[in-house]
Design a protein around this motif. Structure first.
Motif, PDB file in Angstrom:
ATOM      1  N   GLU A  86     -32.909  14.845   3.003  1.00 55.81           N
ATOM      2  CA  GLU A  86     -31.326  15.458   3.288  1.00 55.81           C
ATOM      3  C   GLU A  86     -30.281  14.375   2.530  1.00 55.81           C
ATOM      4  N   PHE A  87     -30.492  13.211   2.759  1.00 54.64           N
ATOM      5  CA  PHE A  87     -29.598  12.011   2.072  1.00 54.64           C
ATOM      6  C   PHE A  87     -29.681  12.284   0.608  1.00 54.64           C
ATOM      7  N   ALA A  88     -31.012  12.616  -0.014  1.00 52.36           N
ATOM      8  CA  ALA A  88     -30.974  12.498  -1.289  1.00 52.36           C
ATOM      9  C   ALA A  88     -30.390  13.630  -1.837  1.00 52.36           C
ATOM     10  N   SER A  89     -30.366  14.944  -1.208  1.00 52.18           N
ATOM     11  CA  SER A  89     -29.346  15.966  -1.721  1.00 52.18           C
ATOM     12  C   SER A  89     -28.134  15.665  -1.615  1.00 52.18           C
ATOM     13  N   TYR A  90     -27.602  15.109  -0.498  1.00 60.37           N
ATOM     14  CA  TYR A  90     -26.085  14.509  -0.348  1.00 60.37           C
ATOM     15  C   TYR A  90     -25.823  13.579  -1.689  1.00 60.37           C
ATOM     16  N   PHE A  91     -26.609  12.681  -1.749  1.00 62.15           N
ATOM     17  CA  PHE A  91     -26.516  11.659  -2.563  1.00 62.15           C
ATOM     18  C   PHE A  91     -26.455  12.147  -4.087  1.00 62.15           C
ATOM     19  N   TYR A  92     -27.330  13.191  -4.527  1.00 59.37           N
ATOM     20  CA  TYR A  92     -27.246  13.615  -5.833  1.00 59.37           C
ATOM     21  C   TYR A  92     -25.873  14.427  -6.203  1.00 59.37           C
ATOM     22  N   SER A  93     -25.713  15.218  -4.984  1.00 59.14           N
ATOM     23  CA  SER A  93     -24.324  16.063  -5.339  1.00 59.14           C
ATOM     24  C   SER A  93     -23.087  15.262  -5.547  1.00 59.14           C
ATOM     25  N   THR A  94     -23.199  14.138  -4.702  1.00 51.67           N
ATOM     26  CA  THR A  94     -22.027  13.043  -4.776  1.00 51.67           C
ATOM     27  C   THR A  94     -22.020  12.488  -5.943  1.00 51.67           C
ATOM     28  N   ALA A  95     -23.001  11.959  -6.502  1.00 48.83           N
ATOM     29  CA  ALA A  95     -23.167  11.128  -7.635  1.00 48.83           C
ATOM     30  C   ALA A  95     -22.891  12.044  -9.042  1.00 48.83           C
ATOM     31  N   LEU A  96     -23.422  13.274  -8.882  1.00 49.80           N
ATOM     32  CA  LEU A  96     -23.189  14.292  -9.923  1.00 49.80           C
ATOM     33  C   LEU A  96     -21.479  14.462 -10.132  1.00 49.80           C
ATOM     34  N   ALA A  97     -20.959  14.744  -8.813  1.00 46.90           N
ATOM     35  CA  ALA A  97     -19.616  15.139  -8.775  1.00 46.90           C
ATOM     36  C   ALA A  97     -18.691  13.817  -9.515  1.00 46.90           C
ATOM     37  N   ALA A  98     -19.204  12.755  -9.248  1.00 46.18           N
ATOM     38  CA  ALA A  98     -18.643  11.428  -9.453  1.00 46.18           C
ATOM     39  C   ALA A  98     -18.609  11.453 -11.371  1.00 46.18           C
ATOM     40  N   GLN A  99     -19.781  11.756 -11.618  1.00 45.50           N
ATOM     41  CA  GLN A  99     -20.088  11.615 -12.997  1.00 45.50           C
ATOM     42  C   GLN A  99     -19.206  12.653 -13.801  1.00 45.50           C
ATOM     43  N   THR A 100     -19.170  13.779 -13.234  1.00 44.45           N
ATOM     44  CA  THR A 100     -18.371  14.876 -13.692  1.00 44.45           C
ATOM     45  C   THR A 100     -17.041  14.776 -13.919  1.00 44.45           C
ATOM     46  N   THR A 101     -16.712  13.985 -12.833  1.00 43.95           N
ATOM     47  CA  THR A 101     -14.886  13.993 -12.961  1.00 43.95           C
ATOM     48  C   THR A 101     -14.657  12.535 -13.547  1.00 43.95           C
ATOM     49  N   GLY A 102     -15.485  11.981 -13.851  1.00 42.63           N
ATOM     50  CA  GLY A 102     -15.308  10.309 -14.261  1.00 42.63           C
ATOM     51  C   GLY A 102     -14.768   9.327 -13.350  1.00 42.63           C
ATOM     52  N   LYS A 103     -15.119   9.580 -11.961  1.00 40.62           N
ATOM     53  CA  LYS A 103     -14.850   8.758 -10.820  1.00 40.62           C
ATOM     54  C   LYS A 103     -15.781   7.580 -10.845  1.00 40.62           C
ATOM     55  N   ASP A 104     -15.375   6.602 -10.216  1.00 46.48           N
ATOM     56  CA  ASP A 104     -16.268   5.210  -9.749  1.00 46.48           C
ATOM     57  C   ASP A 104     -16.983   5.670  -8.611  1.00 46.48           C
ATOM     58  N   VAL A 105     -18.115   4.973  -8.612  1.00 50.62           N
ATOM     59  CA  VAL A 105     -18.848   5.367  -7.179  1.00 50.62           C
ATOM     60  C   VAL A 105     -18.794   3.660  -6.951  1.00 50.62           C
ATOM     61  N   LYS A 106     -19.059   3.627  -5.462  1.00 50.96           N
ATOM     62  CA  LYS A 106     -19.434   2.457  -4.954  1.00 50.96           C
ATOM     63  C   LYS A 106     -21.103   2.739  -4.225  1.00 50.96           C
ATOM     64  N   ILE A 107     -21.819   1.961  -4.463  1.00 53.95           N
ATOM     65  CA  ILE A 107     -23.245   2.191  -4.192  1.00 53.95           C
ATOM     66  C   ILE A 107     -23.441   0.801  -3.379  1.00 53.95           C
ATOM     67  N   GLN A 108     -24.406   0.652  -2.116  1.00 55.54           N
ATOM     68  CA  GLN A 108     -24.798  -0.258  -1.554  1.00 55.54           C
ATOM     69  C   GLN A 108     -26.359   0.094  -1.559  1.00 55.54           C
ATOM     70  N   MET A 109     -27.209  -1.069  -1.677  1.00 53.84           N
ATOM     71  CA  MET A 109     -28.597  -0.981  -1.960  1.00 53.84           C
ATOM     72  C   MET A 109     -29.296  -2.143  -1.006  1.00 53.84           C
ATOM     73  N   ARG A 110     -30.389  -1.558  -0.366  1.00 56.03           N
ATOM     74  CA  ARG A 110     -31.196  -2.683   0.354  1.00 56.03           C
ATOM     75  C   ARG A 110     -32.470  -2.395   0.167  1.00 56.03           C
ATOM     76  N   GLY A 111     -33.316  -3.290   0.072  1.00 53.66           N
ATOM     77  CA  GLY A 111     -34.738  -2.860  -0.096  1.00 53.66           C
ATOM     78  C   GLY A 111     -35.124  -2.620  -1.450  1.00 53.66           C
TER      79      GLY A 111
END
Length: 125
Positions: A86-111
């Motif tokens: 479920e997270f992966a699906s939301y993540f993909y659609s959010t990242a794709l929307a940002a890429q398509t519109t040229g918007k910046d993303v903020k990503i946090q990573m652990r592990g």
């Protein structure tokens, strides 16, 4: 005059001003890495891994400097869609929307996932 040009530039191209390589920090003793920038590329394979490529690779020693071991690839962050579909699906659609519109993303990573930093949060600017 230089201040006026810099101010105009910061309003016209905010993503270029703030984008850069991911950095690593600790918060309340917990290590994490952070990226602010463009989605250079999205990748999904049949082994359950999705990757978001950074516009600027991170310094190879950054994760280890805060205690995150096992990172051997510094050009992308990863999400395992087999672990959290479920997270992966939301993540993909959010990242794709940002890429398509040229918007910046903020990503946090652990592990880690397969030598990449494991993404656990995303925001769109």
């Amino acid at each position: 005059m230089k201040k006026v040009v810099a101010l105009l530039f910061s309003f016209l191209l905010p993503g270029l001003i703030y984008a850069g390589e991911p950095t690593c920090h600790t918060s309340a003793g917990a290590p994490y890495c952070y990226y602010l920038g463009k989605v250079k590329q999205l990748y999904i394979n049949d082994r359950g891994v999705m990757m978001l490529y950074f516009d600027t690779p991170m310094a190879s020693g950054a994760p280890a400097s805060v205690g995150i071991g096992g990172v051997s690839k510094f050009v992308a962050g990863a999400v395992s869609y087999l672990d959290k579909p479920e997270f992966a699906s939301y993540f993909y659609s959010t990242a794709l929307a940002a890429q398509t519109t040229g918007k910046d993303v903020k990503i946090q990573m652990r592990g880690t996932v397969g030598g990449y930093l494991k993404i656990d949060r995303i925001w769109v600017e």
